[in-house]
Design an enzyme around this catalytic site. Structure first.
Site, PDB file in Angstrom:
ATOM      1  N   GLU A   1       0.828  -1.207   0.000  1.00 54.13           N
ATOM      2  CA  GLU A   1       0.000   0.000   0.000  1.00 54.13           C
ATOM      3  C   GLU A   1       0.869   1.266   0.000  1.00 54.13           C
ATOM      4  O   GLU A   1       1.781   1.397   0.795  1.00 54.13           O
ATOM      5  CB  GLU A   1      -0.903   0.025   1.242  1.00 54.13           C
ATOM      6  CG  GLU A   1      -1.872  -1.147   1.334  1.00 54.13           C
ATOM      7  CD  GLU A   1      -2.991  -1.076   0.292  1.00 54.13           C
ATOM      8  OE1 GLU A   1      -3.164  -0.002  -0.314  1.00 54.13           O
ATOM      9  OE2 GLU A   1      -3.675  -2.104   0.103  1.00 54.13           O
TER      10      GLU A   1
ATOM     11  N   HIS B   1      -1.198  -5.805   1.625  1.00 62.83           N
ATOM     12  CA  HIS B   1      -2.409  -6.625   1.565  1.00 62.83           C
ATOM     13  C   HIS B   1      -2.132  -7.887   0.739  1.00 62.83           C
ATOM     14  O   HIS B   1      -1.429  -7.829  -0.275  1.00 62.83           O
ATOM     15  CB  HIS B   1      -3.559  -5.840   0.911  1.00 62.83           C
ATOM     16  CG  HIS B   1      -4.460  -5.175   1.907  1.00 62.83           C
ATOM     17  ND1 HIS B   1      -4.690  -3.822   1.925  1.00 62.83           N
ATOM     18  CD2 HIS B   1      -5.207  -5.688   2.932  1.00 62.83           C
ATOM     19  CE1 HIS B   1      -5.538  -3.537   2.917  1.00 62.83           C
ATOM     20  NE2 HIS B   1      -5.862  -4.649   3.541  1.00 62.83           N
TER      21      HIS B   1
ATOM     22  N   CYS C   1      -7.240  -2.259   8.610  1.00 62.99           N
ATOM     23  CA  CYS C   1      -5.887  -2.237   8.036  1.00 62.99           C
ATOM     24  C   CYS C   1      -5.424  -0.801   7.776  1.00 62.99           C
ATOM     25  O   CYS C   1      -4.308  -0.418   8.133  1.00 62.99           O
ATOM     26  CB  CYS C   1      -5.840  -3.036   6.737  1.00 62.99           C
ATOM     27  SG  CYS C   1      -6.077  -4.795   7.015  1.00 62.99           S
TER      28      CYS C   1
HETATM   29  N1  PCA Z   1      -7.903  -7.189   6.560  1.00 61.62           N
HETATM   30  C1  PCA Z   1      -8.800  -6.140   6.975  1.00 61.62           C
HETATM   31  C2  PCA Z   1      -8.607  -6.013   8.455  1.00 61.62           C
HETATM   32  C3  PCA Z   1      -7.891  -7.246   8.883  1.00 61.62           C
HETATM   33  C4  PCA Z   1      -7.420  -7.862   7.624  1.00 61.62           C
HETATM   34  O1  PCA Z   1      -6.688  -8.864   7.555  1.00 61.62           O
HETATM   35  C5  PCA Z   1      -8.602  -4.834   6.189  1.00 61.62           C
HETATM   36  O2  PCA Z   1      -8.196  -4.894   5.016  1.00 61.62           O
HETATM   37  O3  PCA Z   1      -8.879  -3.755   6.712  1.00 61.62           O
END
Ligand code: PCA
Length: 194
Positions: free
Chosen positions: A79, A164, A142
């Site tokens: 990100e 991610h 996240c």
């Molecule tokens: N993904 C979520 C929160 C926890 C996770 O593993 C997110 O993308 O916000």
């Protein structure tokens, strides 16, 4: 040896596992110049950030990488940016469901990641694992976590980013996914690229 704090999340949203923590667990304790400290954290607004920041204050890492599941994505997506916005379409694991609240009242609108996400992404993609830079970490836990970390460690030597990762095959029959070992390999490559 440099220090890396790397986190993965507990399961959420009805899932039994979270590939982020499963992949972090698979990583060797030393990668390149970094010694890793691994931490599993809750999918809870505010609390996740508090736990990671407390741990980081204690161990003074050179880098913090937080990993989370982004179901539906096809590749590994480091990100680029975190925004000062909480909007949850499902409640977090303590039932909190913010609708358009700031992560940090009066905080900057956004922060850029302070680790070289473009270089990390390129290294993963060059190895043949699908990867692209993402320009939105969403508005759920996240994004909240990485926003808080970048805010807290602004203008310090502690660099941070969020990565991610997609579902793994055990979680889905019809949605995009990558094998757990591939996700772990991608994280290892990303760390080596720092
Ligand atoms: N993904 C979520 C929160 C926890 C996770 O593993 C997110 O993308 O916000």
């Amino acid at each position: 040896m440099k220090k890396l704090l790397i986190t993965g999340f507990e399961p959420f949203g009805g899932e039994k596992i979270n590939p982020s923590w499963e992949a972090v667990k698979l990583l060797p304790d030393i990668i390149g110049d970094f010694e890793l400290t691994k931490l599993e954290i809750p999918v809870v607004f505010g609390k996740a950030a508090e736990i990671v920041i407390t741990k980081a204050e204690e161990m003074e890492p050179d880098a913090v990488i937080c990993v989370g599941q982004a179901g539906g994505r096809t590749g590994i997506t480091p990100e680029m940016v975190a925004v000062n916005l909480r909007f949850a379409s499902i409640p977090d694991n303590e039932g909190i469901r913010p609708k358009d609240e700031p992560c940090v009242p009066d905080g900057e609108n956004a922060y850029f990641s302070t680790l070289p996400v473009r270089k990390m992404t390129a290294a993963i993609a060059e190895s043949g694992i699908p990867s692209s830079v993402s320009y939105s970490a969403g508005t759920y836990v996240c994004n909240d976590l990485i926003y808080h970390i970048l805010h807290h460690f602004k203008n310090t030597e502690t660099k941070a980013c969020f990565i991610h990762v997609p579902f793994i095959p055990q979680q889905t029959e019809d949605k995009p996914n990558l094998p757990l070992e591939t996700i772990a390999k991608a994280l290892e490559i990303a760390i080596k690229a720092i």
